[in-house]
Design a protein around this motif. Structure first.
Motif, PDB file in Angstrom:
ATOM      1  N   ASP A 191      60.904  66.003  43.802  1.00  0.00           N
ATOM      2  CA  ASP A 191      59.854  65.372  42.995  1.00  0.00           C
ATOM      3  C   ASP A 191      59.785  63.856  43.204  1.00  0.00           C
ATOM      4  OD1 ASP A 191      62.106  64.609  41.677  1.00  0.00           O
ATOM      5  OD2 ASP A 191      61.615  65.533  39.758  1.00  0.00           O
TER       6      ASP A 191
ATOM      7  N   THR B 249      59.342  73.457  30.695  1.00  0.00           N
ATOM      8  CA  THR B 249      59.142  73.063  29.292  1.00  0.00           C
ATOM      9  C   THR B 249      57.985  73.828  28.659  1.00  0.00           C
ATOM     10  OG1 THR B 249      59.976  70.875  29.873  1.00  0.00           O
ATOM     11  CG2 THR B 249      58.836  71.059  27.791  1.00  0.00           C
TER      12      THR B 249
ATOM     13  N   ALA C  64      59.389  65.481  30.308  1.00  0.00           N
ATOM     14  CA  ALA C  64      58.979  66.172  31.546  1.00  0.00           C
ATOM     15  C   ALA C  64      57.817  65.482  32.238  1.00  0.00           C
ATOM     16  CB  ALA C  64      58.588  67.603  31.213  1.00  0.00           C
TER      17      ALA C  64
ATOM     18  N   SER D  54      58.470  70.824  38.320  1.00  0.00           N
ATOM     19  CA  SER D  54      59.416  71.848  37.869  1.00  0.00           C
ATOM     20  C   SER D  54      59.711  71.717  36.371  1.00  0.00           C
ATOM     21  CB  SER D  54      60.723  71.740  38.655  1.00  0.00           C
ATOM     22  OG  SER D  54      61.240  70.426  38.551  1.00  0.00           O
ATOM     23  N   LYS D  55      59.742  70.465  35.877  1.00  0.00           N
ATOM     24  CA  LYS D  55      60.039  70.237  34.459  1.00  0.00           C
ATOM     25  C   LYS D  55      58.850  70.628  33.590  1.00  0.00           C
ATOM     26  CE  LYS D  55      63.169  66.424  35.520  1.00  0.00           C
ATOM     27  NZ  LYS D  55      63.364  64.983  35.523  1.00  0.00           N
TER      28      LYS D  55
ATOM     29  N   SER E 275      68.096  67.889  40.278  1.00  0.00           N
ATOM     30  CA  SER E 275      66.783  67.270  40.040  1.00  0.00           C
ATOM     31  C   SER E 275      66.398  67.316  38.581  1.00  0.00           C
ATOM     32  CB  SER E 275      65.691  68.001  40.827  1.00  0.00           C
ATOM     33  OG  SER E 275      66.119  68.274  42.115  1.00  0.00           O
ATOM     34  N   HIS E 276      66.835  68.348  37.874  1.00  0.00           N
ATOM     35  CA  HIS E 276      66.476  68.452  36.454  1.00  0.00           C
ATOM     36  C   HIS E 276      67.643  69.047  35.691  1.00  0.00           C
ATOM     37  CE1 HIS E 276      65.788  72.573  37.737  1.00  0.00           C
ATOM     38  NE2 HIS E 276      64.964  72.098  38.646  1.00  0.00           N
TER      39      HIS E 276
ATOM     40  N   HIS F  79      65.633  77.241  30.512  1.00  0.00           N
ATOM     41  CA  HIS F  79      66.311  76.161  31.246  1.00  0.00           C
ATOM     42  C   HIS F  79      67.532  75.641  30.480  1.00  0.00           C
ATOM     43  CE1 HIS F  79      63.525  74.192  28.543  1.00  0.00           C
ATOM     44  NE2 HIS F  79      63.998  72.996  28.823  1.00  0.00           N
TER      45      HIS F  79
ATOM     46  N   ARG G 166      64.142  64.600  24.909  1.00  0.00           N
ATOM     47  CA  ARG G 166      64.079  65.920  25.532  1.00  0.00           C
ATOM     48  C   ARG G 166      63.699  66.914  24.432  1.00  0.00           C
ATOM     49  NH1 ARG G 166      65.650  62.244  28.501  1.00  0.00           N
ATOM     50  NH2 ARG G 166      66.459  62.513  30.602  1.00  0.00           N
TER      51      ARG G 166
END
Length: 460
Positions: free
Chosen positions: A197, A341, A332, A336-337, A118-119, A280, A315
């Motif tokens: 998401d 971040t 983001a 979750s992002k 997902s990320h 991350h 990013r």
């Protein structure tokens, strides 16, 4: 596939898509005759297609472009099932591919590596490409963002023994509801983390997780699955017994932060300085390293290359800085992002105040039912701001949301909520900026906020 490419004609329905236009350019560079149509094309697709003389003369669908001498048609996700060009291709019996099916056709004899999750998938794919490129390896790829040192986001050549593909879990095409990554039939797959998401595509968490399980179960004998073991769901999927498939768990690479700089801690190479930061990204590095190792890259070669990796486009992009202020923009938007971040910037500069601003503008993020997934996700910020445009909510035909709904969902009483980009601009400009960082998180534009002038005012 025959070697004579000059007579091969391919038509793209929906050529303006981010992967579609890159694939069109890649095939054009291979010597194919490429044509395409779309009902709307935006930058950077417009300029990039124009540069290679591939930009359609006018927008819209023209069944006349579909002729019997076409070898195949590639159908983009944004075309509809009743597309007139698609109908004509079907009538003429021309082979219609989705782009994942076509990428598979082009790489059927190569070792296929798919990066999913997902990320983190764009960043991990970009890291792997950077390391392979740095070490002068011959390889093909498909990645979802611009990466420094690579002109195109897709490369297909006959001589490469391996292809690295960023694979997503969304539907393949209007005719095919299989997740894209299933078409690549990878020999090696990495799954970076599962965070639900996309409420509009997968209505339940279970239906979402299932896609990744299918991917893991599809790995052939002698294949490998690389996964983030700190993700509970992934641990379950990754540790499942699969005959003759190697299971490779990873977690964040050991690291330290000194004076706002991040170093990887290694046994043989000492402290390795990085240009990227955040817990991350330390996970992303571990995942990329595990794949590179299986592609024959030594530890020393990996650590030497990763030092110059600047991150994928959009990013954690540094928009401006002075001695006491850094301003970042990040793509983001999912809960979750936003959390990862915000936490990363705060951890990197613990002595600076952090003003974090998130824009809600995707279908899921503006959905009243889904909003509560953002609960406490901006807690690492000293001042937290959420911006959304009520017109977007209306445009997406969603139930109206209020500032109270958003405060309640984020579980933060002091949350600043804006629906007017001018007021947001004024609020940010008035802040005390000494020893303070700004983080702007969105896949949109904050209602056309003039970030350039804002950055200049803050750092001068």
């Amino acid at each position: 596939m025959s070697q004579n490419t000059s007579s091969r004609k391919i038509h793209f329905i929906s050529i303006g898509g981010s992967v579609m236009h890159n694939l069109a350019i890649a095939l054009h560079q291979k010597g194919y005759i490429v044509t395409g149509s779309d009902d709307e094309i935006y930058e950077p697709s417009v300029s990039r297609l124009a540069k290679h003389n591939l930009l359609p003369a006018e927008t819209g669908w023209f069944p006349g472009k579909i002729t019997a001498d076409l070898e195949s048609v590639i159908l983009g996700m944004h075309a509809r099932e009743d597309n007139p060009e698609l109908k004509k291709a079907q009538e003429l019996g021309i082979k219609v591919y989705s782009y994942p099916e076509y990428i598979f056709e082009q790489s059927v004899d190569k070792q296929r590596v798919v990066i999913a999750g997902s990320h983190g998938k764009t960043t991990i794919t970009s890291m792997i490409l950077h390391v392979l490129n740095f070490n002068k390896r011959v390889f093909n790829y498909l990645v979802g963002a611009q990466v420094e040192g690579f002109e195109n986001m897709v490369k297909l050549s006959d001589d490469a023994p391996v292809i690295v593909i960023e694979g997503d879990e969304y539907f393949t095409s209007p005719l095919d509801r299989t997740p894209k990554f299933m078409h690549y039939q990878p020999h090696m797959a990495l799954i970076s983390g599962i965070a639900w998401d996309h409420y509009n595509v997968f209505p339940t968490w279970e239906s979402y997780v299932k896609q990744f399980e299918l991917l893991a179960d599809s790995i052939p004998k002698a294949g490998a699955i690389v996964f983030d073991q700190t993700d509970d769901m992934l641990d379950v999927i990754g540790q499942k017994e699969r005959a003759d498939v190697v299971s490779i768990p990873y977690e964040a690479h050991p690291y330290k932060i000194e004076n706002g700089n991040t170093f990887l801690i290694t046994t043989d190479q000492g402290d390795v300085p990085l240009l990227v930061f955040g817990e991350h990204n330390m996970k992303n590095i571990s995942g990329a390293k595990a794949i590179c190792e299986r592609l024959g890259i030594t530890d020393e070669a990996f650590y030497t290359a990763i030092q110059s990796f600047k991150g994928a486009s959009k990013r954690m992009e540094l928009l401006g800085s002075n001695d006491t202020v850094n301003i970042y923009r990040d793509f983001a938007h999912a809960p979750s992002k936003v959390e990862a971040t915000t936490a990363a910037v705060k951890a990197q500069f613990p002595d600076r105040k952090l003003i974090a601003c998130a824009e809600l503008h995707t279908f899921s993020s503006l959905n009243k039912t889904f909003l509560k997934q953002y609960r406490r996700k901006m807690n690492a910020a000293d001042i937290a701001i959420v911006y959304y445009n009520p017109l977007t909510v209306e445009h997406k035909r969603l139930e109206p949301i209020t500032e109270t709904d958003i405060r309640e969902a984020f579980k933060r009483e002091d949350l600043n909520v804006f629906t007017d980009s001018k007021k947001l601009y004024d609020f940010l400009e008035k802040q005390e900026w000494k020893d303070t960082n700004l983080l702007l998180m969105s896949s949109g534009t904050f209602g056309e906020l003039d970030t350039k002038s804002l950055v200049e005012k803050i750092i001068k």
